[in-house]
Design a protein around this motif. Sequence first.
Motif, short mmCIF file in Angstrom:
data_model
loop_
_atom_site.label_atom_id
_atom_site.label_comp_id
_atom_site.label_asym_id
_atom_site.label_seq_id
_atom_site.Cartn_x
_atom_site.Cartn_y
_atom_site.Cartn_z
N MET A 1 0.84 -1.19 0.00
CA MET A 1 0.00 0.00 0.00
C MET A 1 0.88 1.25 0.00
O MET A 1 2.05 1.20 0.41
N ALA A 2 0.31 2.36 -0.42
CA ALA A 2 1.06 3.61 -0.47
C ALA A 2 1.15 4.20 0.93
O ALA A 2 0.17 4.24 1.68
N ILE A 3 2.35 4.64 1.27
CA ILE A 3 2.59 5.24 2.58
C ILE A 3 2.55 6.76 2.42
O ILE A 3 3.25 7.33 1.57
N THR A 4 1.73 7.43 3.22
CA THR A 4 1.58 8.88 3.09
C THR A 4 2.59 9.62 3.97
O THR A 4 3.10 9.09 4.96
N ALA A 5 2.81 10.87 3.60
CA ALA A 5 3.72 11.71 4.38
C ALA A 5 3.19 11.92 5.79
O ALA A 5 3.95 12.03 6.76
#
Length: 293
Positions: A1-5
């Motif tokens: 999954m994409a990891i957010t800032a």
Amino acid sequence: MAITAAQVKELREMTGAGMMDAKKALTETDGDMEAAIDWLRTKGLAKAAKKSGRTAAEGLVAVAVEGGKGVVVEVNSETDFVAKNAEFQDMVSGIANAALGVSNVEELAAADMGGKAVSEVITDKIATIGENMSLRRMETVEGASVVSYVHNAAAPGMGKIGVLVALSGDNEAFGKQVAMHVAAADPRPQALNVEALDPAVVEKERQIQIDIARESGKPEQVIEKMIEGRMKKFLAEITLLNQAFVVDPDNTVEAAARAAGVEILGYVRLEVGEGIEKKEEDFAAEVAKAAQG
């Protein structure tokens, strides 16, 4: 999954970890914040694993004796500088004492040392000191008495060469002389006596001597006597009991033991880094590599 800032920022604030470490923790745990915190708590172990590819050929050997049992262990580090570190030396001393309760290096790695396995203690030390380390070897001897000797001692009971000598009786002064002989003898003894030698070593030398003798062009019966004499000399040079005693070169070690009223039952000699192929790099190349990350 994409990891957010935002996730990375939150984890950094919760743990004080660096940005890249926080991002990797979240990536490794599919964004699970609690799991990422646990991952970062074990980050010292991750660092240790990353360093495990580096050659650890320095370090220390340490001896410990209790009653009629003696142990010698080798714990390696990457640099001699770390071998002089008091923290590293304390760890090695503790490992040697733990070795008194086990019979081989595999058991030693799992042995308890202050509530942790020896292997875990080493891994923790890798993380705090920042060098690769390894528990390489352990040897034991037993007898009525065991005498130890450390050559080039860096601290009590540990140094570059560790020797143990097991005796049938109590004669510490003589045992120390034999241990010093084992440390310094050239050639180094390869076994206690001829019977204990590796047959492959004997056969290899015999073949070499046969080839040398036949090059001489002498008759076969002369060659046989040449080989017999040379093998006798070879076996005397590489077996401890048959070597000329450094303290009294007119006598063999075995004869000296008889005169001292004891029998030598066994010995062991470990030297730091022996048999490890060290990867050499020039300083400029090392700096360039470090600069590249």
